[in-house]
Design an enzyme around this catalytic site. Structure first.
Site, short mmCIF file in Angstrom:
data_model
loop_
_atom_site.label_atom_id
_atom_site.label_comp_id
_atom_site.label_asym_id
_atom_site.label_seq_id
_atom_site.Cartn_x
_atom_site.Cartn_y
_atom_site.Cartn_z
N ASP A 1 30.96 -41.39 1.71
CA ASP A 1 31.54 -42.50 0.93
C ASP A 1 31.12 -43.80 1.61
O ASP A 1 30.06 -43.85 2.24
CB ASP A 1 33.06 -42.35 0.83
CG ASP A 1 33.62 -42.96 -0.45
OD1 ASP A 1 33.50 -44.18 -0.60
OD2 ASP A 1 34.15 -42.23 -1.30
N GLY B 1 25.60 -42.58 2.64
CA GLY B 1 26.88 -43.13 2.27
C GLY B 1 26.77 -44.02 1.05
O GLY B 1 25.72 -44.08 0.40
N HIS B 2 27.84 -44.73 0.77
CA HIS B 2 27.91 -45.60 -0.40
C HIS B 2 27.73 -47.07 -0.05
O HIS B 2 27.96 -47.94 -0.87
CB HIS B 2 29.23 -45.40 -1.15
CG HIS B 2 29.36 -44.05 -1.76
ND1 HIS B 2 30.48 -43.66 -2.50
CD2 HIS B 2 28.52 -42.97 -1.77
CE1 HIS B 2 30.31 -42.41 -2.91
NE2 HIS B 2 29.14 -41.97 -2.48
N GLY B 3 27.36 -47.35 1.20
CA GLY B 3 27.09 -48.72 1.60
C GLY B 3 28.28 -49.38 2.26
O GLY B 3 29.22 -48.74 2.71
N ASN C 1 24.67 -47.50 -2.44
CA ASN C 1 24.74 -48.95 -2.63
C ASN C 1 24.42 -49.63 -1.31
O ASN C 1 24.47 -49.01 -0.24
CB ASN C 1 26.15 -49.36 -3.08
CG ASN C 1 26.61 -48.62 -4.31
OD1 ASN C 1 26.11 -48.83 -5.41
ND2 ASN C 1 27.58 -47.72 -4.13
#
Length: 342
Positions: free
Chosen positions: A162, A184-186, A215
């Site tokens: 995440d 991950g998601h940034g 992201n």
């Protein structure tokens, strides 16, 4: 806890070796400062029924806390990621109502949920922290910050399933520098707007590298939101390496796809993206999807150079209800709407 009774600098030592800890709660206030020195490997239980809320290891109501030692926290999260016996999985370490803390030279792997949850804290620094979880592990945010001030994250490596770092409502004066994120998601601000008057301000992210993340630098608010604000946000000197959405503001965030898409009431303003460079996995390297009722205000792009591996197809920017200006290098070309045309 005896260490808390010492009127001075107390040290709680976990020496080299491997230990199973079912749960630990360090509750203050203490008479003096507390150093938790973790030199060994600490493992959580794989019985998912044991941890259905809160934190595996928690620190609350303490002043002058240090967690260090070079050791490893192993949440053994795979035992919980796919189960539904608990509505909420535990954080590996929870910091709640802490004044003045330093977390450094610690490894955290495979948390059941967030690795570090920072709530209602002031003056907390993370440095040389290594956080690891598989890219498909759910909600394993590296460092989750909420209702906290004067938080710093320096010179750390974070790879999760995440957000590497998530900054939630009530947080201000957050400084992030020298962080390598991926998978991950940034690095994300939000999601905001779930409750009324949610505010994030004075966030500075600098000298970070994102590698193959979903992201890059992201601000997100719920598709149907309450009143809130995200302001004075600075993203500077960021390297993107094959990131899906390098620069993104999404005011219609709805991961469940069952939201009622009403206009967001969170005002996003005074956001700067400066010297952002590298490669985008998508042609749409800049995406601003702002609220039609409260357009994003004073969005600044300076020296943006985001390309794809496919040189035949240049990157593009997409804007909805985003007001601001661009200077310097514009790759992709800016789509921001000048304030005079609003």
């Amino acid at each position: 806890m005896d260490a808390c009774k010492w009127n001075g600098e107390a040290t709680f030592l976990i020496p080299s070796g491997t230990y199973m800890i079912y749960g630990a709660n360090f509750n203050g206030p203490c008479k003096g400062s507390l150093i938790v020195k973790i030199q060994g490997v600490i493992k959580a239980s794989t019985n998912p029924k044991i941890y259905c809320k809160g934190s595996w290891i928690s620190f609350e109501y303490l002043n002058n806390l240090e967690i260090e030692g070079g050791g490893t926290l192993d949440g053994q999260g795979a035992s919980a990621w796919g189960q539904s016996q608990c509505a909420t999985r535990p954080y590996t370490i929870g910091l709640s109502s802490i004044q003045n803390a330093i977390v450094h030279d610690i490894h955290s792997i495979n948390s059941k949920m967030f690795h570090f949850n920072v709530f209602n804290c002031n003056n907390v620094t993370f440095s040389h922290v290594n956080i690891i979880a598989p890219s498909d592990s759910p909600n394993t945010d590296g460092i989750h910050i909420g209702l906290s001030s004067n938080i710093r994250v320096f010179d750390s490596n974070i790879g999760t399933g995440d957000d590497c770092i998530s900054i939630f409502a009530g947080s201000q004066n957050v400084n992030i520098s020298g962080v390598t994120c991926g998978p991950g998601h940034g690095i994300s601000i939000g999601s905001l707007g779930n409750k009324s008057n949610e505010v994030v301000k004075d966030v500075h992210v600098k000298n970070c590298t994102l590698i193959a993340t979903q992201n890059g630098m992201r601000i997100k608010t719920w598709a149907s939101s309450n009143v809130g604000e995200a302001t004075s946000i600075y993203f500077e000197d960021i390297i993107m390496d094959k990131v899906n959405n390098p620069i993104i503001i999404d005011q219609h965030y709805c991961p469940s796809h069952t939201c009622s898409y009403q206009k967001s009431l969170v005002q996003i303003k005074d956001v700067t993206f400066n010297n952002i460079r590298g490669t985008s996995n998508s042609l749409e390297a800049v995406y601003f999807n702002c609220s039609s009722s409260l357009p994003c205000q004073n969005i600044n792009l300076n020296d943006i150079k985001l390309i794809t591996d496919n040189k035949a197809k240049p990157t593009i920017a997409s804007c909805a209800n985003a007001i601001g200006h661009a200077t310097g290098i514009e790759l992709p070309p800016s789509c921001l709407k000048p304030a005079l045309e609003s």
